[in-house]
Design a protein around this motif. Structure first.
Motif, mmCIF file in Angstrom:
data_model
loop_
_atom_site.group_PDB
_atom_site.id
_atom_site.type_symbol
_atom_site.label_atom_id
_atom_site.label_comp_id
_atom_site.label_asym_id
_atom_site.label_seq_id
_atom_site.Cartn_x
_atom_site.Cartn_y
_atom_site.Cartn_z
ATOM 1 N N THR A 3 66.150 -89.787 -62.833
ATOM 2 C CA THR A 3 64.869 -89.218 -63.252
ATOM 3 C C THR A 3 64.438 -88.103 -62.317
ATOM 4 O OG1 THR A 3 64.304 -91.471 -63.905
ATOM 5 C CG2 THR A 3 62.544 -89.842 -64.004
ATOM 6 N N PHE A 4 64.595 -88.354 -61.022
ATOM 7 C CA PHE A 4 64.212 -87.387 -59.997
ATOM 8 C C PHE A 4 65.327 -87.269 -58.972
ATOM 9 C CE2 PHE A 4 60.222 -89.429 -61.367
ATOM 10 C CZ PHE A 4 59.521 -88.320 -61.807
ATOM 11 N N HIS A 40 62.169 -86.151 -69.455
ATOM 12 C CA HIS A 40 63.383 -85.419 -69.081
ATOM 13 C C HIS A 40 63.902 -85.976 -67.760
ATOM 14 C CE1 HIS A 40 60.024 -83.440 -67.089
ATOM 15 N NE2 HIS A 40 60.892 -83.055 -66.167
ATOM 16 N N ILE A 78 57.875 -89.897 -67.854
ATOM 17 C CA ILE A 78 58.819 -88.780 -67.739
ATOM 18 C C ILE A 78 59.858 -88.877 -68.854
ATOM 19 C CG2 ILE A 78 60.623 -87.751 -66.285
ATOM 20 C CD1 ILE A 78 57.828 -87.232 -65.228
ATOM 21 N N GLN A 108 64.491 -83.991 -62.486
ATOM 22 C CA GLN A 108 63.481 -83.130 -61.845
ATOM 23 C C GLN A 108 63.650 -83.226 -60.336
ATOM 24 O OE1 GLN A 108 59.452 -83.783 -63.113
ATOM 25 N NE2 GLN A 108 58.612 -82.668 -61.394
ATOM 26 N N GLN A 109 63.743 -82.070 -59.698
ATOM 27 C CA GLN A 109 63.929 -82.050 -58.249
ATOM 28 C C GLN A 109 62.571 -82.078 -57.541
ATOM 29 O OE1 GLN A 109 66.770 -79.179 -56.933
ATOM 30 N NE2 GLN A 109 66.186 -79.371 -54.794
ATOM 31 N N LYS A 136 71.891 -86.040 -62.970
ATOM 32 C CA LYS A 136 70.998 -85.760 -64.102
ATOM 33 C C LYS A 136 71.625 -86.259 -65.401
ATOM 34 C CE LYS A 136 68.599 -81.946 -66.336
ATOM 35 N NZ LYS A 136 68.249 -80.535 -66.286
ATOM 36 N N TRP A 147 54.766 -90.409 -63.687
ATOM 37 C CA TRP A 147 56.142 -90.855 -63.528
ATOM 38 C C TRP A 147 56.553 -91.944 -64.521
ATOM 39 C CZ3 TRP A 147 56.200 -95.954 -62.188
ATOM 40 C CH2 TRP A 147 55.062 -96.455 -61.546
#
Length: 142
Positions: free
Chosen positions: A108-109, A137, A135, A140-141, A103, A132
């Motif tokens: 991103t993910f 932040h 995004i 993200q999980q 992170k 997507w």
């Protein structure tokens, strides 16, 4: 849904390519999958990409031989064409330490490698259903 046109999978396990291909064919037809087994060759290819050849999303195995996912992620984020491209850390173990590190480095993910095709298809559909491209932040999980 607003599927990406082209995604890049960087993973040393060729079985993951087969599973990913089958999942995309089942849920997200029309998405072109580019596969790189070797992180070094992936980085060389990405460094030579131009605006019309850049993958819209990158799936990166965190545990790879020779170059770690951490180092690959850091290198990708330095490439001008890939600074804003969503990067999905695709790993068999979502260890909290690695998650935090990924992170912070701009992943991103974060997606745990599913154990069956249907689960991967559902995760890809969900991921592609998000906005997507916008995004803001990281980490993200999925």
């Amino acid at each position: 849904m607003n599927f990406p046109k082209k995604v890049l999978l960087i993973d040393d396990d060729e079985d993951e390519y087969d599973i990913f291909t089958a999942a995309l064919n089942g849920c997200c037809k029309g998405v072109e999958l580019i596969y790189e087994k070797n992180a070094r060759s992936a980085l060389v290819q990405m460094a030579n990409d131009e605006a019309d050849t850049v993958a819209e999303m990158v799936f990166l195995d965190w545990h790879m031989p020779q170059i770690s996912g951490k180092d690959v992620l850091t290198s990708i984020r330095k490439l001008p064409c890939y600074t804003q491209v969503p990067i999905v850390i695709f790993t068999g173990l979502l260890d909290p330490f690695y998650l935090k590190e990924a992170k912070e480095l701009g992943a991103t993910f974060l997606m745990e490698k599913p154990f069956d095709l249907a689960d991967l298809g559902q995760k890809l559909e969900y991921l592609f259903s998000l906005d997507w491209k916008q995004i803001k932040h990281t980490g993200q999980q999925i």
